[in-house]
Structure formats: C-alpha cells, structure tokens
Scaffold this motif. Structure first.
Motif, PDB file in Angstrom:
ATOM      1  N   THR A  90      85.772   7.168 -61.337  1.00 43.79           N
ATOM      2  CA  THR A  90      86.572   5.956 -61.527  1.00 43.79           C
ATOM      3  C   THR A  90      87.202   5.581 -60.190  1.00 43.79           C
ATOM      4  O   THR A  90      87.477   6.456 -59.376  1.00 43.79           O
ATOM      5  N   THR A  95      92.631   2.681 -61.049  1.00 44.71           N
ATOM      6  CA  THR A  95      93.471   3.635 -61.786  1.00 44.71           C
ATOM      7  C   THR A  95      94.895   3.631 -61.230  1.00 44.71           C
ATOM      8  O   THR A  95      95.866   3.658 -61.989  1.00 44.71           O
ATOM      9  N   VAL A 128     101.333  -1.067 -78.040  1.00 47.92           N
ATOM     10  CA  VAL A 128     100.010  -1.377 -77.481  1.00 47.92           C
ATOM     11  C   VAL A 128      99.511  -0.223 -76.599  1.00 47.92           C
ATOM     12  O   VAL A 128      98.366   0.211 -76.713  1.00 47.92           O
ATOM     13  N   ASN A 143      83.779  12.763 -75.578  1.00 44.07           N
ATOM     14  CA  ASN A 143      82.679  12.564 -74.630  1.00 44.07           C
ATOM     15  C   ASN A 143      82.401  13.859 -73.868  1.00 44.07           C
ATOM     16  O   ASN A 143      81.254  14.261 -73.711  1.00 44.07           O
ATOM     17  N   ARG A 156      87.129   2.121 -77.867  1.00 44.09           N
ATOM     18  CA  ARG A 156      87.481   2.232 -76.434  1.00 44.09           C
ATOM     19  C   ARG A 156      87.068   0.963 -75.667  1.00 44.09           C
ATOM     20  O   ARG A 156      87.785   0.480 -74.813  1.00 44.09           O
ATOM     21  N   TYR A 157      85.874   0.450 -75.998  1.00 42.34           N
ATOM     22  CA  TYR A 157      85.356  -0.673 -75.212  1.00 42.34           C
ATOM     23  C   TYR A 157      85.464  -2.029 -75.927  1.00 42.34           C
ATOM     24  O   TYR A 157      84.809  -2.985 -75.527  1.00 42.34           O
ATOM     25  N   GLY A 167      99.567  -6.214 -74.099  1.00 39.51           N
ATOM     26  CA  GLY A 167     100.379  -5.313 -73.269  1.00 39.51           C
ATOM     27  C   GLY A 167     101.022  -6.073 -72.121  1.00 39.51           C
ATOM     28  O   GLY A 167     102.211  -5.892 -71.829  1.00 39.51           O
ATOM     29  N   TYR A 213     100.951  -9.963 -61.269  1.00 39.31           N
ATOM     30  CA  TYR A 213     100.062  -9.821 -62.431  1.00 39.31           C
ATOM     31  C   TYR A 213      98.957 -10.873 -62.381  1.00 39.31           C
ATOM     32  O   TYR A 213      97.869 -10.651 -62.905  1.00 39.31           O
ATOM     33  N   HIS A 223      87.174  -5.400 -64.779  1.00 40.53           N
ATOM     34  CA  HIS A 223      86.642  -4.047 -64.590  1.00 40.53           C
ATOM     35  C   HIS A 223      86.268  -3.459 -65.954  1.00 40.53           C
ATOM     36  O   HIS A 223      85.195  -2.894 -66.123  1.00 40.53           O
ATOM     37  N   MET A 224      87.178  -3.619 -66.930  1.00 38.26           N
ATOM     38  CA  MET A 224      86.913  -3.085 -68.272  1.00 38.26           C
ATOM     39  C   MET A 224      85.750  -3.817 -68.945  1.00 38.26           C
ATOM     40  O   MET A 224      84.969  -3.208 -69.667  1.00 38.26           O
ATOM     41  N   ARG A 230      78.337  -1.909 -69.414  1.00 33.39           N
ATOM     42  CA  ARG A 230      77.580  -0.730 -68.985  1.00 33.39           C
ATOM     43  C   ARG A 230      77.418   0.272 -70.135  1.00 33.39           C
ATOM     44  O   ARG A 230      76.322   0.723 -70.426  1.00 33.39           O
TER      45      ARG A 230
HETATM   46  C1  LIG Z   1     105.556  -1.047 -57.469  1.00 31.04           C
HETATM   47  C2  LIG Z   1     105.087  -1.570 -58.757  1.00 31.04           C
HETATM   48  C3  LIG Z   1     103.933  -2.467 -58.648  1.00 31.04           C
HETATM   49  C4  LIG Z   1     103.590  -3.069 -59.948  1.00 31.04           C
HETATM   50  C5  LIG Z   1     102.424  -4.006 -59.821  1.00 31.04           C
HETATM   51  C6  LIG Z   1     102.184  -4.677 -61.102  1.00 31.04           C
HETATM   52  C7  LIG Z   1     100.841  -5.258 -61.203  1.00 31.04           C
HETATM   53  C8  LIG Z   1     100.328  -5.123 -62.590  1.00 31.04           C
HETATM   54  C9  LIG Z   1      99.027  -5.692 -62.817  1.00 31.04           C
HETATM   55  C10 LIG Z   1      98.509  -5.612 -64.224  1.00 31.04           C
HETATM   56  C11 LIG Z   1      99.041  -4.514 -65.054  1.00 31.04           C
HETATM   57  C12 LIG Z   1      98.383  -4.428 -66.375  1.00 31.04           C
HETATM   58  C13 LIG Z   1      99.257  -3.708 -67.291  1.00 31.04           C
HETATM   59  C14 LIG Z   1      98.595  -3.388 -68.551  1.00 31.04           C
HETATM   60  C15 LIG Z   1      98.973  -2.352 -69.210  1.00 31.04           C
HETATM   61  C16 LIG Z   1      98.250  -1.897 -70.372  1.00 31.04           C
HETATM   62  O1  LIG Z   1      97.757  -0.818 -70.430  1.00 31.04           O
HETATM   63  S1  LIG Z   1      98.138  -2.878 -71.693  1.00 31.04           S
HETATM   64  C17 LIG Z   1      97.242  -1.958 -72.903  1.00 31.04           C
HETATM   65  C18 LIG Z   1      95.746  -2.102 -72.806  1.00 31.04           C
HETATM   66  N1  LIG Z   1      95.279  -1.293 -71.744  1.00 31.04           N
HETATM   67  C19 LIG Z   1      94.038  -0.873 -71.628  1.00 31.04           C
HETATM   68  O2  LIG Z   1      93.159  -1.165 -72.438  1.00 31.04           O
HETATM   69  C20 LIG Z   1      93.785   0.012 -70.477  1.00 31.04           C
HETATM   70  C21 LIG Z   1      92.437  -0.173 -69.965  1.00 31.04           C
HETATM   71  N2  LIG Z   1      92.396   0.513 -68.719  1.00 31.04           N
HETATM   72  C22 LIG Z   1      91.851   1.701 -68.575  1.00 31.04           C
HETATM   73  O3  LIG Z   1      91.289   2.227 -69.445  1.00 31.04           O
HETATM   74  C23 LIG Z   1      91.935   2.476 -67.298  1.00 31.04           C
HETATM   75  O4  LIG Z   1      93.230   2.637 -66.980  1.00 31.04           O
HETATM   76  C24 LIG Z   1      91.155   1.890 -66.147  1.00 31.04           C
HETATM   77  C25 LIG Z   1      91.414   2.730 -64.926  1.00 31.04           C
HETATM   78  C26 LIG Z   1      91.615   0.492 -65.898  1.00 31.04           C
HETATM   79  C27 LIG Z   1      89.662   1.852 -66.458  1.00 31.04           C
HETATM   80  O5  LIG Z   1      89.157   2.967 -66.795  1.00 31.04           O
HETATM   81  P1  LIG Z   1      87.868   3.631 -66.115  1.00 31.04           P
HETATM   82  O6  LIG Z   1      88.209   5.059 -65.973  1.00 31.04           O
HETATM   83  O7  LIG Z   1      87.366   2.964 -64.916  1.00 31.04           O
HETATM   84  O8  LIG Z   1      86.751   3.391 -67.181  1.00 31.04           O
HETATM   85  P2  LIG Z   1      86.130   4.375 -68.176  1.00 31.04           P
HETATM   86  O9  LIG Z   1      84.922   3.700 -68.697  1.00 31.04           O
HETATM   87  O10 LIG Z   1      87.123   4.789 -69.186  1.00 31.04           O
HETATM   88  O11 LIG Z   1      85.739   5.701 -67.324  1.00 31.04           O
HETATM   89  C28 LIG Z   1      84.790   5.692 -66.254  1.00 31.04           C
HETATM   90  C29 LIG Z   1      84.191   7.084 -66.099  1.00 31.04           C
HETATM   91  O12 LIG Z   1      85.194   8.031 -65.779  1.00 31.04           O
HETATM   92  C30 LIG Z   1      85.290   9.004 -66.796  1.00 31.04           C
HETATM   93  N3  LIG Z   1      86.694   9.363 -66.983  1.00 31.04           N
HETATM   94  C31 LIG Z   1      87.735   8.605 -66.651  1.00 31.04           C
HETATM   95  N4  LIG Z   1      88.861   9.236 -66.952  1.00 31.04           N
HETATM   96  C32 LIG Z   1      88.513  10.400 -67.502  1.00 31.04           C
HETATM   97  C33 LIG Z   1      89.248  11.483 -68.038  1.00 31.04           C
HETATM   98  N5  LIG Z   1      90.585  11.499 -68.099  1.00 31.04           N
HETATM   99  N6  LIG Z   1      88.554  12.536 -68.514  1.00 31.04           N
HETATM  100  C34 LIG Z   1      87.211  12.567 -68.483  1.00 31.04           C
HETATM  101  N7  LIG Z   1      86.459  11.555 -67.989  1.00 31.04           N
HETATM  102  C35 LIG Z   1      87.109  10.496 -67.516  1.00 31.04           C
HETATM  103  C36 LIG Z   1      84.688   8.344 -68.020  1.00 31.04           C
HETATM  104  O13 LIG Z   1      84.203   9.223 -68.975  1.00 31.04           O
HETATM  105  C37 LIG Z   1      83.570   7.564 -67.379  1.00 31.04           C
HETATM  106  O14 LIG Z   1      82.529   8.452 -67.038  1.00 31.04           O
HETATM  107  P3  LIG Z   1      81.006   8.030 -67.115  1.00 31.04           P
HETATM  108  O15 LIG Z   1      80.734   7.708 -68.547  1.00 31.04           O
HETATM  109  O16 LIG Z   1      80.248   9.221 -66.631  1.00 31.04           O
HETATM  110  O17 LIG Z   1      80.846   6.815 -66.232  1.00 31.04           O
END
Ligand SMILES: CCCCCCCCCCCCC/C=C/C(=O)SCCNC(=O)CCNC(=O)[C@H](O)C(C)(C)COP(=O)(O)OP(=O)(O)OC[C@H]1O[C@@H](n2cnc3c(N)ncnc32)[C@H](O)[C@@H]1OP(=O)(O)O
Length: 242
Positions: A90, A95, A128, A143, A156-157, A167, A213, A223-224, A230
């Motif tokens: 990731t 993150t 949320v 997984n 999840r997706y 959120g 934001y 990204h999601m 995928r």
């Molecule tokens: C100083 C302060 C500054 C502040 C600035 C503010 C700016 C703010 C901007 C916007 C903020 C948004 C706020 C929103 C908050 C909320 O959460 S609202 C609620 C809804 N939220 C969501 O739905 C969250 C969605 N986001 C996520 O899931 C993640 O955080 C992510 C990083 C954005 C995306 O996840 P990602 O890891 O890239 O995707 P995945 O498909 O899940 O995983 C990719 C591969 O990585 C493996 N993996 C990841 N983590 C783990 C783990 N813990 N354990 C095991 N494996 C993990 C995953 O299995 C995937 O692997 P492959 O399948 O092999 O690819």
C-alpha cells in the motif's frame, strides 16, 4: 539434468530462506494486528450500541468510548510503518493521509474541545469509522488466513462509496463546530510578541485543514475506486504514487 541455476546456488537458497522467514513473521504479525484491530473496533461498536440502548441519547456517548477510540485509532499509526517497511503493498502517502487525518480528528479536535463532544457529527464519523474498520480489518484477517467470505470482500470494496462521503461530512461538520471555541479560547495558538518571534493561529489552521479536504479526499476516494476495480473486477490498475 539438474543445473546449479535450476536448483539455486547456496546464496540464492539462503536469500529465499530469509525471505520466507520474513514473510512468515510479517504474516504472523499482520494476522495478530488485524485480529486485535477487528476486536478493538467491535468492542467500540458494542459499547456504543449498549450506551445508546441504555441511555436513549447520544449525549455522553463520546466520553464513554473516548479511551477505546483513542487507543485503537492511535494504534493504526503502525499501518504507516507497515507500508514503509514494505510488509503490505500500500502507498505510504495514501495510508499516511488517512491515518493522520483520523488521529488529528481524535486528538486535536474531539479530545481537545469538550464542548463539541456531544455534537451529532461526532457520532456520525465515529459510527462510520467503526463500520468501516470492522469490515476492513476483518477483510485483511480472513484474506491472510486464505478464507475470505465473499460478502466481506464485497463490503470492503463497496461500503466505502457511502461511508467515505458520510465520514468526511461528519469530520468537516465537527471541525466547523469547533471553530468558535478555538477562536474564543485561542487554544494551540501562539501570539506575537513571544520569545520565538513566531505566530500561529489554530483557528486559521483549522480552516486550511478543512480546505485541504477538497484536493485530498478525491485522491483517497479514487484510490479506493481503483482498488475496487482491481479486486472485484480483476482490472490491472497502475497507481501514480507507487
Ligand atoms: C495535520 C493534519 C492534517 C489533516 C489533513 C486532512 C486532510 C484529510 C483528507 C481526507 C480525509 C478523509 C477522511 C475520511 C475518513 C474516513 O475513514 S471516513 C470512513 C470511510 N473510510 C474508508 O472507507 C477508508 C478507506 N480507506 C482505506 O481503506 C485505507 O485507509 C486506504 C489506505 C485509503 C486504502 O487502503 P489500501 O491499503 O491501499 O487498499 P487495500 O485494497 O485495502 O489494500 C492493498 C493491499 O495491501 C494489503 N493490506 C493493507 N493493509 C493490510 C493489513 N493491515 N494487513 C494485511 N494486508 C494489508 C491488502 O490486503 C492488499 O493486498 P493485495 O490484495 O495483495 O494487493
């Protein structure tokens, strides 16, 4: 005929053994981490449901769950480390933004300003986050154990399509509610003159955070959406920041 290349040299075998050991240790750690996080957010969900059923109001709910929320959300900082050391595939940036914005909401907004803790918007983002995290961490756990039920993968997706905007609405409304208190109290601000000759106004900082934001949220959301294509539709997606 077995050549040295087919069998692998001694160094290659040692490297492969090291990789396998690192893989096994990383998988064991991630499994433990994801189970702990699923359990933590489930405890939070149960505590919120119990509180609401017993009291019939959301007032006082945040105070009731604050310690658990702060603990598990802060623990999520480890996820930035997981990406940085390469045990999960990731982006550190994606993150990092996600985790830091949550930690900021918990510690520097909701925890710091007692007057806003009973706002409906606080309950909105906490509920949320809780639904999202139970789904996300149980997805990673199943997984890793190679027993992923389709409905968890689907949740999840798909849930994020609704949960992410909800959120963000909860978070932005909470920061907005905090503004008058921040302005009145001058908290976390540094006025001139002072010995460092630096001025910082937390009120305007919060306005900048709210504005940030606008460019950052679409990046997380898209990204999601790419991850969704995928994983659910098997499309090959190239990430710009990887
Ligand atoms: C100083 C302060 C500054 C502040 C600035 C503010 C700016 C703010 C901007 C916007 C903020 C948004 C706020 C929103 C908050 C909320 O959460 S609202 C609620 C809804 N939220 C969501 O739905 C969250 C969605 N986001 C996520 O899931 C993640 O955080 C992510 C990083 C954005 C995306 O996840 P990602 O890891 O890239 O995707 P995945 O498909 O899940 O995983 C990719 C591969 O990585 C493996 N993996 C990841 N983590 C783990 C783990 N813990 N354990 C095991 N494996 C993990 C995953 O299995 C995937 O692997 P492959 O399948 O092999 O690819």
């Amino acid at each position: 005929m077995a050549s040295g290349e087919e069998d692998g040299t001694v160094e290659e075998k040692e490297t492969n053994n090291k990789k396998r050991t690192k893989g096994a240790i990383a998988t064991a750690w991630l499994t433990f981490y994801n189970i702990a996080m699923t359990a933590g957010w489930l405890v939070l969900a149960v505590a919120m449901a119990r509180y609401y059923l017993q009291k019939g109001t959301h007032k006082g709910l945040y105070k009731n769950i604050a310690r658990t929320l702060k603990f598990f959300q802060t623990f999520a900082l480890l996820e930035v480390g997981h990406c940085a050391i390469g045990i999960v595939r990731t982006s550190v940036i994606v993150t990092g933004v996600q985790v830091c914005s949550r930690i900021f909401m918990v510690w520097f907004i909701t925890n710091s300003i007692r007057q806003i803790q009973n706002e409906e918007s606080v309950i909105l983002f906490v509920v949320v986050w809780t639904i999202t995290e139970i789904t996300r961490y149980s997805f990673y756990t199943f997984n890793l154990l190679n027993h992923l039920p389709y409905f968890i993968k689907w949740a999840r997706y798909n849930l994020f399509i609704v949960m992410y905007p909800l959120g963000v609405i909860g978070e932005l409304l909470t920061i907005h509610a905090a503004l008058p208190y921040v302005r009145r109290s001058g908290m976390y601000s540094l006025r001139l003159p002072n010995k460092y000759n630096v001025s910082f106004d937390y009120y305007y900082f919060l306005i900048i955070v709210m504005l940030s934001y606008i460019p950052l949220f679409p990046q997380l959301f898209f990204h999601m959406l790419r991850q969704r294509r995928r994983v659910l539709h098997g499309e090959i997606v190239v990430e710009k920041d990887e």
